[in-house]
Design a protein around this motif. Structure first.
Motif, short mmCIF file in Angstrom:
data_model
loop_
_atom_site.label_atom_id
_atom_site.label_comp_id
_atom_site.label_asym_id
_atom_site.label_seq_id
_atom_site.Cartn_x
_atom_site.Cartn_y
_atom_site.Cartn_z
N SER A 172 1.66 14.68 0.09
CA SER A 172 0.67 13.64 0.39
C SER A 172 -0.12 13.23 -0.85
CB SER A 172 -0.29 14.14 1.47
OG SER A 172 -0.91 15.35 1.07
N CYS A 175 1.88 10.61 -2.68
CA CYS A 175 1.90 9.37 -1.90
C CYS A 175 0.59 8.62 -2.03
CB CYS A 175 2.20 9.66 -0.44
SG CYS A 175 3.87 10.29 -0.12
N SER A 176 -0.54 9.34 -1.87
CA SER A 176 -1.84 8.67 -1.96
C SER A 176 -2.11 8.16 -3.36
CB SER A 176 -2.94 9.63 -1.52
OG SER A 176 -2.93 10.81 -2.32
N VAL A 179 -0.09 4.93 -3.78
CA VAL A 179 -0.64 3.81 -3.01
C VAL A 179 -1.81 3.17 -3.75
CG1 VAL A 179 -1.91 3.23 -0.90
CG2 VAL A 179 0.12 4.68 -0.77
N ARG A 180 -2.61 4.01 -4.44
CA ARG A 180 -3.78 3.48 -5.15
C ARG A 180 -3.43 2.80 -6.46
NH1 ARG A 180 -5.94 8.52 -3.53
NH2 ARG A 180 -5.60 9.35 -5.64
N LYS A 248 9.54 5.35 5.64
CA LYS A 248 8.25 5.67 5.02
C LYS A 248 7.98 4.75 3.84
CE LYS A 248 5.53 9.73 3.69
NZ LYS A 248 5.54 11.20 3.48
N GLY A 252 4.91 1.32 3.51
CA GLY A 252 3.89 1.28 2.47
C GLY A 252 3.20 2.60 2.21
N HIS A 253 3.63 3.67 2.89
CA HIS A 253 2.98 4.97 2.72
C HIS A 253 3.52 5.74 1.51
CE1 HIS A 253 2.24 4.68 7.29
NE2 HIS A 253 1.22 4.18 6.62
N ALA A 254 4.68 5.32 1.00
CA ALA A 254 5.26 6.02 -0.16
C ALA A 254 5.93 5.00 -1.07
CB ALA A 254 6.26 7.08 0.31
N PRO A 255 5.16 4.15 -1.74
CA PRO A 255 5.78 3.09 -2.57
C PRO A 255 6.47 3.61 -3.82
CG PRO A 255 3.39 3.10 -2.84
CD PRO A 255 3.70 4.09 -1.76
N HIS A 256 6.30 4.91 -4.13
CA HIS A 256 6.91 5.44 -5.36
C HIS A 256 8.32 5.96 -5.11
CE1 HIS A 256 5.47 8.89 -3.18
NE2 HIS A 256 6.06 9.73 -4.01
N GLN A 504 6.77 -5.09 9.38
CA GLN A 504 7.51 -4.10 8.60
C GLN A 504 8.98 -4.11 9.04
OE1 GLN A 504 5.71 -2.57 6.42
NE2 GLN A 504 3.72 -3.18 7.18
#
Length: 820
Positions: A172, A175-176, A179-180, A248, A252-256, A504
């Motif tokens: 998490s 992921c966070s 997102v930022r 996921k 948009g919760h894991a754009p990487h 989505q």
């Protein structure tokens, strides 16, 4: 019988190589100019297969931006190797030493420190890449890749990688953080990329068939195939876990997440566990034998590979130009002969020009109208120079496909014949022919001779029987093959994988973002996370290189998604028709049909011949040879290939998906008409590749009857190509505009009825918790019910007196009402 020709029905239907009378003129007119060619482009020497060559599939895993990481992987391996082994090379050690070091690296994956774990993972990746620093050629790199990967699999590396991948998916903090971030680059997905690279190389290498493999390697391969398709990893197949990553990412919760690598691994996992197109054909033959159905009339793969491309029809600009030339020629026909001869004497090139006009006129689709003034043309024009024998038309001995007839077609033919000659109908009775003329008897005999019963029809009939007789029908025996296990795994989340009901979408959303015709929007997803460097380019050369890399990245994503969707559709259709329909309906509801049409609404020849690759940077060439200095000219030149294999592969896959979605579905066929797909598809015929043209012609055939007489009149060459290359359905009036089934008000009802059947199938077979209570067994014996032991919780036993007082003693009981 045909009143126009006097032939009996059997004469018209018996031999599929005899043209229908409607096509006599069309066929001859169009064939006369086939050899003259409407496009100077040669036939594309493309052989359709499950995948490209092994080296090409390996190189597409890496973006060019990842190039410096090859040396980093080597450094990490050599540090680990030197710490435990002497100064000898990896290629000089024996098998026992290789195994010992592999086990040592595997233990290093279990350390807590992330930096140390990543270093060990890079060392394992270097092993999977073939320990290239000790190799002198690409073939040697591939040899050591295969050896090292079988060694890594044998010691249990893949299971450890799956556990680490699960940890990274659930991370998490990463992921966070992603997102930022306003801009995501390669550095944000380092751990994921290393793990996915190793897993992809293992799956891609092991699935390659090598006749020289050791017997123990073949056993390891089959065991790995079974494990990959079974719910052994986190109680679900590996493909289900990868589908979860796709969802996921799109939410948009894991754009990487490095989506290209995820999709490539998902594609190769499905291909390895379920099988490719050759295996599909073998499974189909086997299933038909088990169901007692006659064998297939031909091997479709061989037929398509033996077909040759046709000359594409003229474009709209060509047609306008031809009309102008024809008008000028008709005007010249009025000039006196002696004046014309004098004019030709003054202009020595006039003969060549007139011949060019004549050739161009043959290119016009409306070739019948082009022959308006045959007499005047012979008088005015010089005689054409004969073409070499190699360019002449070679008429085929027969059509490539055996015709097929459905049971429904025979019923409709008999019903119309009975209504016409006798005035009564008998429903689905196809045996009674009393009172019908002799030619009708022969026609019915011919239709039955070519009757084809599909596996899907048997499956639908069985499902109807299960729904009608849930008790007496017995339990259905479901074979737990890899396809069934995958369907059960993705069933709860299939709508999310194919399309989410809010904006989505998953696979289709990524496909839209990767399509060359799509424009950047604020709500679109970023699929370039695993290609953009931390520092953006500062020179023109670096910008050009990144531009090639980004375009190549998008092409690879389209290739992977198109292959995934096609494989799933084909395998689900063979396993059970309602599994296929469930997935297909979700794709249709997610606007898959207009999305594919949007993809083809571009210069498709430019897309297929695109040169978005830098061959000297491709793996394994870049790790074996000294890299030359790149220049802007060399980047612009690209490679020397006639076409881009992956782009042509993607186009064919998307056309096949479109065919799968629209076949026998009138509502979806009308979507093709409403979205004006005919000119888009007709432009795709310019690609001179037989397989691609075949699927374009199939899509044009199903909508021809809705396009109107004028369209058919001006597209005679396309109509002839359909007649030559697409399978005939006897009694199919595809070339006419009188389809009785084309009732617009039935389209919504058709989809709703299909959806109801799918829901009943899924509920009956997979939703055991919501089964009908009326069909559950009931124990009616008072003694056995009272004799059952019931375990009461401790708090209930302690407060039993209170429960009696509240629920029994304090409540009045009306015994009379109870007895009534």
């Amino acid at each position: 019988a045909s009143p126009a020709t006097g032939q009996s029905g059997s004469d018209l239907l018996k031999d599929c190589s005899v043209p229908h009378p409607y096509f006599d003129l069309v066929f001859l007119e169009s064939m006369s100019s086939c050899a003259q060619g409407l496009s100077e482009s040669p036939d594309l020497e493309f052989e359709y297969s499950d995948t490209d060559k092994w080296a090409a599939e390996l190189s597409e895993l890496y973006s060019y931006t990842e190039g410096p990481e090859f040396a980093l992987n080597r450094k990490c391996f050599e540090e680990e190797f030197r710490a435990h082994v002497s100064d000898r090379k990896w290629t000089e050690l024996d098998a026992a030493q290789h195994r010992a070091h592999a086990m040592r690296l595997l233990d290093g994956l279990e350390v807590i420190a992330r930096e140390k774990r990543l270093k060990v993972a890079r060392a394992i990746l270097y092993m999977a890449q073939g320990t290239f620093a000790e190799c002198s050629s690409e073939a040697e790199v591939q040899h050591w890749m295969r050896y090292n990967i079988f060694l890594l699999l044998d010691v249990g590396t893949f299971s450890a990688l799956v556990e680490l991948l699960n940890m990274e998916i659930d991370n998490s903090a990463a992921c966070s953080s992603a997102v930022r971030k306003p801009a995501i680059s390669l550095a944000d997905s380092t751990d994921l990329r290393v793990l996915l690279n190793i897993m992809y190389l293992m799956v891609e290498t092991i699935q390659q068939d090598e006749p020289a493999d050791k017997p123990e390697w073949k056993i390891i391969k089959e065991t790995f195939r079974a494990e990959l398709g079974s719910p052994l990893f986190n109680n679900e197949p590996i493909s289900v876990m990868l589908f979860g990553m796709v969802t996921k990412f799109c939410s948009g919760h894991a754009p990487h997440f490095p989506m290209k690598k995820v999709l490539l691994l998902l594609w190769k996992s499905i291909l390895f566990t379920l099988g490719g197109f050759e295996q599909l054909q073998n499974i189909k033959v086997q299933k038909r034998e088990e169901l007692g159905l006659p064998p297939l009339p031909e091997d479709s793969i061989r037929v398509i590979r033996s077909m040759r491309a046709a000359s594409p029809p003229a474009s709209a600009s060509d047609l306008i130009e031809q009309q102008q030339k024809r008008a000028r020629r008709e005007h010249k026909a009025l000039i006196k002969q002696d004046n014309l001869d004098a004019f030709n004497e003054k202009d020595p090139y006039k003969a060549d020009d007139s011949r060019e006009d004549e050739d161009d006129n043959d290119d016009n689709d409306n070739s019948i109208e082009a022959e308006t003034f045959p007499i005047e043309r012979d008088e005015v024009m010089p005689p054409p120079i004969p073409h070499p024998p190699s360019e002449r038309v070679s008429f085929p001995k027969g059509l490539p496909w055996a015709p097929k007839v459905r049971e429904k077609d025979i019923e409709n033919f008999l019903e119309s014949s009975r209504s016409k000659f006798i005035g009564y109908t008998l429903g689905s009775d196809t045996d009674t022919v009393v009172g019908l003329p002799r030619p009708i008897h022969e026609s019915i005999k011919t239709l039955k001779l070519h009757k084809y019963v599909s596996i899907a029809e048997i499956q639908v009939a069985k499902e109807e029987e299960f729904q009608k007789t849930p008790l007496s029908g017995g339990e259905e025996e479901v074979e737990m093959c890899a396809t069934e296990l995958l369907y059960q795994g993705i069933l709860p989340s299939l709508p999310q994988y194919m399309c989410l009901l809010d904006p989505q979408i998953a696979l289709l959303k990524i496909l839209l973002a990767a399509a060359p015709t799509s424009k950047a929007k604020t709500d679109s997803i970023n699929i370039l996370a695993d290609v953009l460097p931390e520092e953006m380019p500062t020179t023109v050369l670096q910008s050009m290189k990144l531009g090639v890399d980004v375009n190549r990245h998008k092409e690879i994503i389209v290739k992977a998604i198109s292959a995934i969707l096609l494989l799933l559709l084909k395998h689900f259709k063979l396993n059970h028709i309602y599994q296929f329909e469930y997935m297909a309906q979700h794709l249709v509801f997610a606007n898959c049909i207009p999305l594919i049409l949007k993809f083809f609404n571009q210069n498709i020849m430019s897309y297929i011949t695109a040169k978005n690759s830098i061959s000297v940077l491709d793996f394994p060439y870049c790790v074996v040879h000294e890299l030359p200095e790149l220049t802007a000219e060399s980047l612009e030149a690209g490679d020397n290939n006639q076409f881009c294999w992956r782009n042509l592969f993607s186009c064919i896959n998307l056309l096949r998906i479109l065919n799968k979605l629209t076949k026998w579905k009138h509502s979806r066929t009308m979507m093709l008409v409403v979205f004006k797909s005919a000119p888009i598809l007709k432009r795709a015929l310019k690609v001179k590749q037989a397989m691609m043209q075949l699927y374009v012609l199939k899509l044009l055939k199903v909508q021809t009857k809705y396009l109107g007489r004028q369209w058919r009149k001006s597209n005679m060459k396309t109509m002839s190509a359909i007649y030559q290359k697409v399978r005939h359905r006897l009694n199919d009036d595809w070339a006419y505009g009188n389809d009785l089934d084309a009732r617009p008000w039935d389209f919504q009802a058709e989809e709703c009825a299909l959806r109801a059947n799918i829901e009943r199938f899924n509920s009956r077979r997979y939703d055991k918790s919501h089964s009908n209570p009326d069909f559950l067994p009931v124990d009616n014996c008072l003694q056995s019910v009272l004799g059952q032991r019931v375990d009461l919780p401790e708090d209930f036993q302690m407060n039993y007196d209170l429960w009696l007082e509240r629920e029994v003693f304090s409540k009045p009981i009306s015994w009379e009402e109870l007895l009534q």
